[in-house]
Design a protein around this motif. Structure first.
Motif, PDB file in Angstrom:
ATOM      1  N   PRO A   2       0.806  -1.198   0.032  1.00  0.00           N
ATOM      2  CA  PRO A   2       0.124  -0.073  -0.105  1.00  0.00           C
ATOM      3  C   PRO A   2       0.932   1.267   0.033  1.00  0.00           C
ATOM      4  O   PRO A   2       1.945   1.451   0.839  1.00  0.00           O
ATOM      5  CB  PRO A   2      -0.737  -0.038   1.480  1.00  0.00           C
ATOM      6  N   SER A   3       0.386   2.287  -0.755  1.00  0.00           N
ATOM      7  CA  SER A   3       0.945   3.325  -0.679  1.00  0.00           C
ATOM      8  C   SER A   3       0.418   4.528   0.198  1.00  0.00           C
ATOM      9  O   SER A   3       0.913   5.510   0.293  1.00  0.00           O
ATOM     10  CB  SER A   3       1.255   4.022  -2.167  1.00  0.00           C
ATOM     11  N   SER A   4      -0.692   4.178   0.466  1.00  0.00           N
ATOM     12  CA  SER A   4      -1.684   5.172   1.565  1.00  0.00           C
ATOM     13  C   SER A   4      -2.520   4.329   2.236  1.00  0.00           C
ATOM     14  O   SER A   4      -2.520   3.124   2.060  1.00  0.00           O
ATOM     15  CB  SER A   4      -2.337   6.106   0.623  1.00  0.00           C
ATOM     16  N   LEU A   5      -2.885   4.855   3.417  1.00  0.00           N
ATOM     17  CA  LEU A   5      -3.816   4.161   4.277  1.00  0.00           C
ATOM     18  C   LEU A   5      -5.103   3.881   3.284  1.00  0.00           C
ATOM     19  O   LEU A   5      -5.667   2.810   3.693  1.00  0.00           O
ATOM     20  CB  LEU A   5      -4.348   5.304   5.390  1.00  0.00           C
ATOM     21  N   LEU A   6      -5.564   4.589   2.615  1.00  0.00           N
ATOM     22  CA  LEU A   6      -6.776   4.307   1.832  1.00  0.00           C
ATOM     23  C   LEU A   6      -6.862   3.269   0.810  1.00  0.00           C
ATOM     24  O   LEU A   6      -7.595   2.659   0.422  1.00  0.00           O
ATOM     25  CB  LEU A   6      -7.426   5.633   1.004  1.00  0.00           C
ATOM     26  N   ASP A   7      -5.401   2.998   0.363  1.00  0.00           N
ATOM     27  CA  ASP A   7      -5.116   1.730  -0.261  1.00  0.00           C
ATOM     28  C   ASP A   7      -5.658   0.436   0.441  1.00  0.00           C
ATOM     29  O   ASP A   7      -6.188  -0.448  -0.092  1.00  0.00           O
ATOM     30  CB  ASP A   7      -3.703   1.520  -0.733  1.00  0.00           C
ATOM     31  N   ILE A   8      -5.233   0.536   1.699  1.00  0.00           N
ATOM     32  CA  ILE A   8      -5.925  -0.691   2.369  1.00  0.00           C
ATOM     33  C   ILE A   8      -7.462  -0.527   2.745  1.00  0.00           C
ATOM     34  O   ILE A   8      -8.321  -1.452   2.409  1.00  0.00           O
ATOM     35  CB  ILE A   8      -5.244  -0.569   3.859  1.00  0.00           C
ATOM     36  N   SER A   9      -7.960   0.523   3.076  1.00  0.00           N
ATOM     37  CA  SER A   9      -9.348   0.800   3.165  1.00  0.00           C
ATOM     38  C   SER A   9     -10.428   0.412   2.059  1.00  0.00           C
ATOM     39  O   SER A   9     -11.304  -0.096   2.415  1.00  0.00           O
ATOM     40  CB  SER A   9      -9.644   2.324   3.829  1.00  0.00           C
ATOM     41  N   PHE A  10      -9.757   0.837   0.808  1.00  0.00           N
ATOM     42  CA  PHE A  10     -10.433   0.581  -0.324  1.00  0.00           C
ATOM     43  C   PHE A  10     -10.790  -0.857  -0.539  1.00  0.00           C
ATOM     44  O   PHE A  10     -11.554  -1.191  -1.289  1.00  0.00           O
ATOM     45  CB  PHE A  10     -10.125   1.436  -1.338  1.00  0.00           C
ATOM     46  N   ILE A  11      -9.687  -1.552  -0.078  1.00  0.00           N
ATOM     47  CA  ILE A  11      -9.936  -3.268  -0.314  1.00  0.00           C
ATOM     48  C   ILE A  11     -10.848  -3.537   0.785  1.00  0.00           C
ATOM     49  O   ILE A  11     -11.741  -4.421   0.603  1.00  0.00           O
ATOM     50  CB  ILE A  11      -8.406  -3.725  -0.188  1.00  0.00           C
ATOM     51  N   LEU A  12     -10.741  -3.230   2.146  1.00  0.00           N
ATOM     52  CA  LEU A  12     -11.166  -3.670   3.282  1.00  0.00           C
ATOM     53  C   LEU A  12     -12.894  -3.552   3.004  1.00  0.00           C
ATOM     54  O   LEU A  12     -13.805  -4.566   3.393  1.00  0.00           O
ATOM     55  CB  LEU A  12     -10.811  -2.993   4.482  1.00  0.00           C
ATOM     56  N   TRP A  13     -13.312  -2.497   2.907  1.00  0.00           N
ATOM     57  CA  TRP A  13     -14.802  -1.882   2.763  1.00  0.00           C
ATOM     58  C   TRP A  13     -15.622  -2.772   1.835  1.00  0.00           C
ATOM     59  O   TRP A  13     -16.766  -3.079   1.997  1.00  0.00           O
ATOM     60  CB  TRP A  13     -15.170  -0.578   2.818  1.00  0.00           C
ATOM     61  N   LYS A  14     -14.962  -3.330   0.672  1.00  0.00           N
ATOM     62  CA  LYS A  14     -15.583  -4.104  -0.202  1.00  0.00           C
ATOM     63  C   LYS A  14     -15.725  -5.487  -0.103  1.00  0.00           C
ATOM     64  O   LYS A  14     -16.114  -6.287  -0.889  1.00  0.00           O
ATOM     65  CB  LYS A  14     -15.081  -3.677  -1.749  1.00  0.00           C
ATOM     66  N   ILE A  15     -15.150  -6.104   0.907  1.00  0.00           N
ATOM     67  CA  ILE A  15     -14.980  -7.458   1.269  1.00  0.00           C
ATOM     68  C   ILE A  15     -16.488  -8.271   1.603  1.00  0.00           C
ATOM     69  O   ILE A  15     -17.174  -7.479   2.174  1.00  0.00           O
ATOM     70  CB  ILE A  15     -14.264  -7.723   2.414  1.00  0.00           C
ATOM     71  N   GLN A  16     -16.769  -9.135   0.873  1.00  0.00           N
ATOM     72  CA  GLN A  16     -18.196  -9.605   1.083  1.00  0.00           C
ATOM     73  C   GLN A  16     -17.837 -10.831   1.918  1.00  0.00           C
ATOM     74  O   GLN A  16     -16.997 -11.264   2.227  1.00  0.00           O
ATOM     75  CB  GLN A  16     -18.702 -10.153  -0.296  1.00  0.00           C
ATOM     76  N   ALA A  17     -19.076 -11.451   2.329  1.00  0.00           N
ATOM     77  CA  ALA A  17     -19.159 -12.587   3.371  1.00  0.00           C
ATOM     78  C   ALA A  17     -18.412 -13.787   2.662  1.00  0.00           C
ATOM     79  O   ALA A  17     -18.547 -13.888   1.386  1.00  0.00           O
ATOM     80  CB  ALA A  17     -20.657 -12.970   3.716  1.00  0.00           C
ATOM     81  N   GLY A  18     -17.509 -14.320   3.188  1.00  0.00           N
ATOM     82  CA  GLY A  18     -16.713 -15.549   2.713  1.00  0.00           C
ATOM     83  C   GLY A  18     -15.295 -14.933   1.889  1.00  0.00           C
ATOM     84  O   GLY A  18     -14.733 -15.847   1.506  1.00  0.00           O
ATOM     85  N   GLY A  19     -15.290 -13.738   1.829  1.00  0.00           N
ATOM     86  CA  GLY A  19     -13.995 -13.205   1.241  1.00  0.00           C
ATOM     87  C   GLY A  19     -12.895 -13.230   2.073  1.00  0.00           C
ATOM     88  O   GLY A  19     -12.913 -13.054   3.292  1.00  0.00           O
ATOM     89  N   GLU A  20     -11.754 -13.184   1.563  1.00  0.00           N
ATOM     90  CA  GLU A  20     -10.395 -13.454   2.145  1.00  0.00           C
ATOM     91  C   GLU A  20      -9.391 -12.372   1.967  1.00  0.00           C
ATOM     92  O   GLU A  20      -9.445 -12.044   0.750  1.00  0.00           O
ATOM     93  CB  GLU A  20      -9.954 -14.785   1.818  1.00  0.00           C
ATOM     94  N   ILE A  21      -8.888 -11.763   2.893  1.00  0.00           N
ATOM     95  CA  ILE A  21      -7.531 -11.099   2.704  1.00  0.00           C
ATOM     96  C   ILE A  21      -6.575 -11.666   3.243  1.00  0.00           C
ATOM     97  O   ILE A  21      -6.545 -12.054   4.141  1.00  0.00           O
ATOM     98  CB  ILE A  21      -7.831  -9.471   2.957  1.00  0.00           C
ATOM     99  N   ARG A  22      -5.215 -11.130   2.628  1.00  0.00           N
ATOM    100  CA  ARG A  22      -4.119 -11.752   2.953  1.00  0.00           C
ATOM    101  C   ARG A  22      -3.126 -10.532   3.418  1.00  0.00           C
ATOM    102  O   ARG A  22      -2.805  -9.623   2.634  1.00  0.00           O
ATOM    103  CB  ARG A  22      -3.244 -12.625   1.902  1.00  0.00           C
TER     104      ARG A  22
END
Length: 454
Positions: free
Chosen positions: A311-331
């Motif tokens: 990530p180059s900014s905090l929002l790079d992380i946030s824009f991935i997190l908020w779109k996670i659906q049920a059963g979605g995975e992040i690493r």
């Protein structure tokens, strides 16, 4: 022959350079860096209006709200009736997320967003923070596949005193307008009634009026460096803006799946400046009982990569997190040798009583005849408090819940309806009654308490 050819080519080259120079000169006279920055930002800047203004029963600032006189004067001038122009905002995600000042939308019952091309959409408030004066909106009823141009954010550490800045907004309902100035100061303290409201505010000589409130203050790259706020209406020649770091820090607490639906992931990211002056990203908070908490991820774990991307900014992380659906995975890569995977889950509730406990930490029981007799209450029915939320005020065990938000409460089904659209970080006003027995008579005391959704 070759000599003549060389002279010919030289003459041609001189002519070409002269023409190019004149074209460049002509372009530089009009297409200045300010013009280019405005052209880049304007499609992402919106006007925010409302159909109706309602009085607010609560203000963080108490009876002397620093924004109240601004609204009173502004609406008196505009004639605050249907479709009154309130302020400005910025598109921050192509799906239709918009940021503005919280005081711009705090009195709105219906929000209308107008774009640079004249198109309009309705919007709903996702979150609002009166303390930081920031609100997040989401556009509604959009055609499938509709996308918007988001405004780019400047790096929080990359703000230069004296650099040219531009306030873009909708002052006094006049349509899109810009004003130019310089970044005059960083870290200013703004006080009201002797209290410090902000301690990191930016100062500029770009004109910022009430209608500019919520709009972006941008640099010459067309990037948002702050949110304009008209908190001092009588100050001439000085404008103020909330800095981009504050904006990102607040958004990071909102741009999580828990805020947008019944999906639990449990990660709230944060940022802090390192010794080199750049930003490090880390896990600022783990929501209790969430998949992140169960995964072993810890508070303060560094975030070097998310889904394989640095990530180059905090929002790079946030824009991935908020779109996670049920059963979605992040690493998340949290060190050179360790990557952790967290899989989101759908939050399920058995009923209204379980929802009250899970979302508010409020334990409730039906006031049966047996319980009413044990409490020596002269009636039965309704819901009685059996367990208190952490840090709650104006509520005690044995109180009866009679209202949640705007909804009267008589049973568990009423609780479910009142909380169905309340998500992590929301606040809900609850009305309780206490029964007091004195000299053989019962007296009722009504109390209000603000409960926070976990």
């Amino acid at each position: 022959m070759s000599s003549n050819m060389g002279k010919y080519l030289t003459v041609v080259l001189i002519v070409i350079l002269a023409i190019s120079g004149r074209l460049a000169e002509a372009e530089s006279l009009r297409t200045t860096p300010v013009v280019r920055a405005v052209a880049e930002a304007l499609p992402s800047v919106v006007n925010i209006g409302t159909e109706r203004i309602v009085s607010s029963p609560y203000s963080r600032w108490g009876e002397k709200d620093p924004f109240e006189s601004m609204f009173r004067d502004f609406f008196a001038e505009q004639g605050a009736v249907n479709t009154t122009s309130l302020g400005s905002g910025s598109v921050i995600d192509q799906s239709g997320l918009i940021i503005t000042n919280s005081h711009v939308v705090s009195r709105a019952t219906k929000i209308t967003v107008t774009f640079d091309d004249g198109s309009q959409c309705t919007a709903r408030e996702i979150a609002s923070d009166d303390f930081n004066d920031i609100a997040l909106l989401m556009l509604e009823n959009l055609p499938d596949g509709k996308k918007f141009k988001p405004l780019k954010f400047a790096r929080p550490e990359d703000l230069l005193l004296g650099e040219t800045v531009i306030a873009v907004g909708n002052p006094y309902g006049l349509g899109n307008s810009i004003s130019q100035g310089v970044l005059s100061a960083k870290g200013r303290k703004a006080t009201f009634e002797g209290k410090v409201i902000f301690s990191d505010i930016m100062q500029t000589d770009a004109a910022i009026n009430p209608g500019n409130s919520g709009g972006p203050l941008i640099n010459l790259d067309g990037e948002l460096i702050g949110i304009s706020t008209a908190i001092f209406k009588d100050v001439q020649g000085i404008g103020f803006a909330l800095p981009v770091k504050r904006v990102e820090d607040v958004l990071a607490k909102w741009l999580i799946p828990e805020r947008f639906g019944d999906v639990s992931l449990g990660i709230i990211p944060g940022q802090r400046k390192n010794q080199a002056g750049s930003m490090d990203f880390f896990v600022e908070e783990i929501i209790p009982d969430s998949p992140a908490a169960k995964s072993g991820l810890k508070k303060d774990d560094r975030i070097f990569e998310i889904n394989g991307v640095k990530p180059s900014s905090l929002l790079d992380i946030s824009f991935i997190l908020w779109k996670i659906q049920a059963g979605g995975e992040i690493r998340l890569r949290i060190s050179d040798l360790k990557t952790m995977a967290v899989k989101s889950e759908k939050i399920k509730y058995a009923g209204g009583l379980e929802m009250a406990k899970a979302k508010l930490g409020l334990g409730l029981q039906e006031l049966t005849r047996k319980l009413a007799k044990a409490l020596e209450y002269p009636f039965e029915g309704g819901l009685v408090v059996s367990d208190l939320p952490e840090g709650s005020e104006n509520v005690s065990r044995g109180d009866i819940l009679v209202k949640l938000g705007e909804a009267p409460v008589n049973n568990a089904a009423d609780i479910a309806k009142a909380l169905i659209d309340k998500h992590h970080g929301d606040s809900v006003e609850a009305i309780f009654v206490s029964l007091i027995k004195k000299n053989g008579k019962f007296y009722i005391m009504k109390r209000a308490s603000v409960l926070r959704v976990k």
